[in-house]
Design an enzyme around this catalytic site. Structure first.
Site: not given
Ligand SMILES: C[S@@+](CC[C@H](N)C(=O)[O-])C[C@H]1O[C@@H](n2cnc3c(N)ncnc32)[C@H](O)[C@@H]1O
Length: 313
Positions: A108, A186, A239
């Site tokens: 997300a 990511d 990032c």
């Molecule tokens: C850098 S953002 C991702 C951005 C996305 N890949 C994009 O390009 O739009 C990192 C995401 O990791 C999710 N996240 C954090 N901890 C997580 C976990 N343990 N398992 C799955 N998702 C996780 C967060 O909710 C966040 O949406």
């Protein structure tokens, strides 16, 4: 103190690095090839009187002269998606193919998921997962607007990811859907590289956060390797500039899982730096130099880190 000063030993030109981190970020869109072609999208922007410049490394990534992304009809019709230029790199490293099974662990709001779907020509199965239900609505909305139909959305902690409904899973016998061709991690991170878009990240920066998020990153990357079939690929991206969240995470997983870092085709016109093998009192596996670091002054983008792993068994 500006936390970015800690990276002075890593960059070729500290002044240029710090100065670039303070400039606002250019507005960039990616053409969504599920709904249109690069040529038609460019014609539509011309008709709308939107001025843009093509990036010199990707025909479908366009730099707008002002921040009109999201306000014109080609955007509403899903021909364009606002996506930071450098954030297109992980999907390029992943190189997903039509018909494959791909897992996007932290998907997300879906910029990279929808880019991956377009590279798959919307064919095959793409699992877009995120542990944050609220952010998943944005993913669904973007996938709908961009016409993605090969997406399954899941809401799990990626560290313990399983797709039990699709097959019984044990360590010896992964479930039917737990042998992916490619996986993108990511990862959630301290987001230092997004400071041009959101300067608050630097005020909120703490070493404790860097260390705690590094633990989560290690867990997610390990799980990604475990569910990828032998010969398959895992891309790890963040990032942030912090080696604790980048090379240290790779080093940790290389020691514990059967995988190795590989080179990937960085676009020629995009300047990058190799991953670092030493940081403060730590030393990392020499192969981390295959990872690519991107600093904002190199290509007038945000900061980024991308590495590609090949799974052995
Ligand atoms: C850098 S953002 C991702 C951005 C996305 N890949 C994009 O390009 O739009 C990192 C995401 O990791 C999710 N996240 C954090 N901890 C997580 C976990 N343990 N398992 C799955 N998702 C996780 C967060 O909710 C966040 O949406």
């Amino acid at each position: 103190m500006n936390p970015l000063q800690r990276y002075a030993p890593l960059v070729d030109d500290e002044e240029a690095f710090l100065e670039a981190c303070e400039r606002p970020l250019p507005s960039v869109v990616r053409v969504n090839t599920i709904k249109t072609t690069v040529e038609r999208a460019r014609e539509a922007l011309d008709d709308e009187g939107v001025a843009y410049e093509q990036t010199d490394w990707h025909p479908g990534i366009l730099k707008l002269e002002d921040s009109t992304a999201g306000t014109n009809w080609p955007y509403f019709h899903g021909w364009l998606h606002g996506q930071e230029e450098v954030s297109a790199l992980p999907a390029i490293a992943l190189d997903p193919q039509p018909g494959e099974r791909v897992w996007d662990t932290c998907a997300a709001p879906g910029s990279k998921t929808t880019q991956i779907a377009a590279m798959m020509n919307d064919e095959g199965v793409l699992v877009g997962n995120d542990n944050n239900l609220g952010r998943l609505s944005a993913l669904r909305h973007n996938a709908e607007r961009l016409g993605v139909t090969n997406l399954v959305v899941t809401n799990q902690d990626a560290r313990n990811f399983s797709m039990k409904p699709f097959g019984e899973q044990t360590p010896e016998k992964p479930g039917a859907f737990e042998q992916f061709d490619r996986v993108l991690v990511d990862a959630p991170c301290s987001c230092e590289g997004t400071c041009r878009k959101n300067p608050d990240v630097l005020d909120e920066w703490t070493m404790n956060h860097v260390q705690s998020v590094a633990g989560i990153q290690k867990g997610i990357l390990r799980r990604a390797v475990q569910v990828t079939k032998p010969g398959g690929s895992v891309v790890y991206s963040t990032c942030t500039f912090a080696p604790e969240e980048n090379e240290a995470v790779l080093d940790f997983v290389l020691e514990r899982e059967d995988c190795e870092l590989v080179e990937w085709d960085v676009p020629d016109a995009f300047e990058t730096s190799p991953g670092v093998t030493e940081w403060e009192d730590d030393e990392y596996d020499p192969s981390v130099t295959k990872a690519r670091r991107v600093y904002p002054h190199q290509n007038d983008t945000g900061g980024f880190f991308t590495a590609k792993l090949e799974v052995q068994s």
